[in-house]
Design an enzyme around this catalytic site. Sequence first.
Site, PDB file in Angstrom:
ATOM      1  N   LYS A  76      62.132  44.832  15.396  1.00  6.62           N
ATOM      2  CA  LYS A  76      61.782  45.939  14.502  1.00  6.62           C
ATOM      3  C   LYS A  76      60.312  46.226  14.775  1.00  6.62           C
ATOM      4  CE  LYS A  76      60.025  47.413  11.187  1.00  6.62           C
ATOM      5  NZ  LYS A  76      58.998  48.505  11.173  1.00  6.62           N
ATOM      6  N   CYS A 102      43.765  41.593  15.744  1.00  2.73           N
ATOM      7  CA  CYS A 102      43.812  40.444  14.829  1.00  2.73           C
ATOM      8  C   CYS A 102      42.656  39.489  15.112  1.00  2.73           C
ATOM      9  CB  CYS A 102      45.142  39.734  14.943  1.00  2.73           C
ATOM     10  SG  CYS A 102      45.662  39.456  16.624  1.00  2.73           S
ATOM     11  N   GLU A 151      51.673  35.545  12.664  1.00  2.00           N
ATOM     12  CA  GLU A 151      50.357  35.847  13.229  1.00  2.00           C
ATOM     13  C   GLU A 151      49.767  36.941  12.355  1.00  2.00           C
ATOM     14  OE1 GLU A 151      47.516  37.077  14.505  1.00  2.00           O
ATOM     15  OE2 GLU A 151      48.410  37.977  16.315  1.00  2.00           O
ATOM     16  N   GLU A 198      39.734  41.047   5.907  1.00  2.00           N
ATOM     17  CA  GLU A 198      39.902  41.708   7.200  1.00  2.00           C
ATOM     18  C   GLU A 198      39.858  43.222   6.994  1.00  2.00           C
ATOM     19  OE1 GLU A 198      43.832  41.447   9.133  1.00  2.00           O
ATOM     20  OE2 GLU A 198      42.742  40.853  10.930  1.00  2.00           O
TER      21      GLU A 198
HETATM   22  P1  NAP Z   1      52.336  45.208   7.881  1.00  2.00           P
HETATM   23  O1  NAP Z   1      52.712  46.084   6.751  1.00  2.00           O
HETATM   24  O2  NAP Z   1      52.309  43.753   7.694  1.00  2.00           O
HETATM   25  O3  NAP Z   1      53.320  45.595   9.078  1.00  2.00           O
HETATM   26  C1  NAP Z   1      53.688  44.752  10.146  1.00  2.00           C
HETATM   27  C2  NAP Z   1      55.171  44.913  10.427  1.00  2.00           C
HETATM   28  O4  NAP Z   1      55.921  44.419   9.322  1.00  2.00           O
HETATM   29  C3  NAP Z   1      55.599  46.356  10.604  1.00  2.00           C
HETATM   30  O5  NAP Z   1      56.631  46.427  11.569  1.00  2.00           O
HETATM   31  C4  NAP Z   1      56.113  46.678   9.220  1.00  2.00           C
HETATM   32  O6  NAP Z   1      56.947  47.800   9.159  1.00  2.00           O
HETATM   33  C5  NAP Z   1      56.826  45.413   8.869  1.00  2.00           C
HETATM   34  N1  NAP Z   1      57.097  45.259   7.448  1.00  2.00           N
HETATM   35  C6  NAP Z   1      56.503  45.886   6.380  1.00  2.00           C
HETATM   36  N2  NAP Z   1      57.069  45.485   5.234  1.00  2.00           N
HETATM   37  C7  NAP Z   1      58.040  44.589   5.544  1.00  2.00           C
HETATM   38  C8  NAP Z   1      58.969  43.812   4.787  1.00  2.00           C
HETATM   39  N3  NAP Z   1      59.030  43.889   3.440  1.00  2.00           N
HETATM   40  N4  NAP Z   1      59.794  42.972   5.443  1.00  2.00           N
HETATM   41  C9  NAP Z   1      59.764  42.865   6.775  1.00  2.00           C
HETATM   42  N5  NAP Z   1      58.916  43.605   7.554  1.00  2.00           N
HETATM   43  C10 NAP Z   1      58.068  44.437   6.946  1.00  2.00           C
HETATM   44  O7  NAP Z   1      50.950  45.639   8.430  1.00  2.00           O
HETATM   45  P2  NAP Z   1      50.366  47.123   8.416  1.00  2.00           P
HETATM   46  O8  NAP Z   1      50.765  47.888   7.202  1.00  2.00           O
HETATM   47  O9  NAP Z   1      50.809  47.713   9.660  1.00  2.00           O
HETATM   48  O10 NAP Z   1      48.813  46.827   8.374  1.00  2.00           O
HETATM   49  C11 NAP Z   1      48.204  46.339   7.174  1.00  2.00           C
HETATM   50  C12 NAP Z   1      47.145  45.320   7.462  1.00  2.00           C
HETATM   51  O11 NAP Z   1      47.726  44.226   8.174  1.00  2.00           O
HETATM   52  C13 NAP Z   1      46.037  45.777   8.376  1.00  2.00           C
HETATM   53  O12 NAP Z   1      45.054  46.451   7.701  1.00  2.00           O
HETATM   54  C14 NAP Z   1      45.572  44.480   8.976  1.00  2.00           C
HETATM   55  O13 NAP Z   1      44.661  43.849   8.137  1.00  2.00           O
HETATM   56  C15 NAP Z   1      46.816  43.670   9.085  1.00  2.00           C
HETATM   57  N6  NAP Z   1      47.402  43.714  10.440  1.00  2.00           N
HETATM   58  C16 NAP Z   1      47.282  42.621  11.213  1.00  2.00           C
HETATM   59  C17 NAP Z   1      47.794  42.648  12.499  1.00  2.00           C
HETATM   60  C18 NAP Z   1      47.696  41.482  13.393  1.00  2.00           C
HETATM   61  O14 NAP Z   1      47.724  41.633  14.586  1.00  2.00           O
HETATM   62  N7  NAP Z   1      47.639  40.286  12.879  1.00  2.00           N
HETATM   63  C19 NAP Z   1      48.403  43.785  13.000  1.00  2.00           C
HETATM   64  C20 NAP Z   1      48.522  44.890  12.170  1.00  2.00           C
HETATM   65  C21 NAP Z   1      48.019  44.831  10.893  1.00  2.00           C
HETATM   66  P3  NAP Z   1      56.281  49.265   8.958  1.00  2.00           P
HETATM   67  O15 NAP Z   1      56.223  49.781  10.316  1.00  2.00           O
HETATM   68  O16 NAP Z   1      57.210  50.038   8.107  1.00  2.00           O
HETATM   69  O17 NAP Z   1      54.953  49.095   8.309  1.00  2.00           O
END
Ligand code: NAP
Length: 477
Positions: free
Chosen positions: A171, A280, A246, A379
């Site tokens: 996904k 990250c 991660e 972050e």
């Molecule tokens: P996120 O919401 O954690 O999204 C990561 C993945 O998880 C996406 O594919 C997301 O789908 C999915 N997801 C969201 N809700 C879920 C649920 N309830 N169950 C299973 N999967 C789910 O991260 P984001 O919104 O993209 O970013 C938010 C913050 O996360 C950023 O500001 C940053 O601090 C952090 N982040 C960290 C990394 C890293 O490399 N560690 C990468 C991106 C972001 P959707 O596509 O629908 O959101």
Amino acid sequence: MTQHFINGRHVSGRTGETMSVVAPATGEEFTRIACGSAEDVDDAVKAARAAYEGAWGRLTAAERGRLIAKLGQKVLDRFDELAQTEAQDTGKPMAQARADIEATARYFEFYGGAADKVHGHVIPFLNGYSVSVVHEPHGVTGHILPWNYPAQMFGRSLTASLAMGNAVVLKPAEEACQTALKLAVLASEVGFPDGAINIVTGRGHEAGAALSAHPGIGFMSFTGSPEVGKLVQHACAENLIPCTLELGGKSPQIVFDDADVAAAVPVVCKAIVQNTGQTCSAGSRVLVQQGIYDGFMGAVAEQFAKLRAGTPEMDLDCGPVINAKQRGRVQSFIDQARAQGIPVIAEGQIAQGVPNGGYYVTPTLFGQVPRGNRLEQEEVFGPVLAAFSFTDEEDAIRLANSTAYGLVAGVWTGNGDRQQRVAKRVRAGQVFINGYGAGGGIELPFGGTGKSGHGREKGFIALEEFAVTKTIIHRHG
Ligand code: NAP
Ligand code: MG
């Protein structure tokens, strides 16, 4: 309009619902994707299971490795197209998109070569016994990935799992899934059996939640926010399966007063502006020893002031951030820090002529940031660098370990004893001495502790994560 990729074919979602995909550089829709439902996820898991029990599962390790390596070659053959797609989808500068596609190909090369090299071992046991330890696949692995490095994440997460013989269901992030879909098609073209790689696009709380809770999954690999990471780990607990998480970081670069300043300054800048800070392992805190703080930060400020954010085609230091929400989030950190009176040491610029609708933010360098401030603890995931000063080694360690995160750290000092002491005491999954690499390093085990998550990706160690160890004890007399 793109569709899911399930069982070697493009399919519309069961619900027929679609959603908009926007180019961050312009803020305009450029395609639509299918919104995956629990039924779509179920179809994908069943297809993966069938592949695992069928054509994919029957391949030898060497055959799997050859297919993965062929896919790497295919990525290089289609290099420009993939880089363009990645740049359009994420808004990143072309140079970064190209570096990402190169790294993606490198993941295929590495794990293609590694597939037949995960050997078991033999344990000397009691007389009359032979004991062997072998590594077996989990079966079907689930992968939920973010939008910051979509192609590289495919290489990092899916390829290691495939190399071990698992079939996979991905996904990807709703904001950026175009390269993943293309990579799955290329995999089919080079001969991956149907169902070995399946992709269900759509929303996290629908398709992602359904995937992490699916009883047919044997292992989950998640990269994203700590908040969603917790939900994924809860879902895995219900099925009693392991997962790697991660979850990002607040990674420090620690600069002692005997550091090679000329070498450190450009690396400190790059580590936070690479991918517009949406990495990250971004080096988002710089800790500088008191005596050289002013001089060192002066040099960083000089470089920082030259930074420009623009479209992928302008190919500047930064692009836009991924979406309006992320821009709002990054901007709120900047606005709040300014309102608190934290000095802005330097600012970059948004280039002239960027489209009005794009999600650009001004790279901003703050210092000194008071200890305990939000900029030290949280972050930002944008081009915002927070500077601090420290007195001595003890203070540096205290400051470096002051957050709940622990992903990567950089130590800059000419003192060999101190290099080792600090590397050992700093809480991080990776420590660089007199250097720093945010991303890349395919061969190097990578992952966090604490709020940065757990489990390791990259390198050989990832293959063990994607495998179950079996001990076979034979009493033969
Ligand atoms: P996120 O919401 O954690 O999204 C990561 C993945 O998880 C996406 O594919 C997301 O789908 C999915 N997801 C969201 N809700 C879920 C649920 N309830 N169950 C299973 N999967 C789910 O991260 P984001 O919104 O993209 O970013 C938010 C913050 O996360 C950023 O500001 C940053 O601090 C952090 N982040 C960290 C990394 C890293 O490399 N560690 C990468 C991106 C972001 P959707 O596509 O629908 O959101
Ligand atoms: Mg999200």
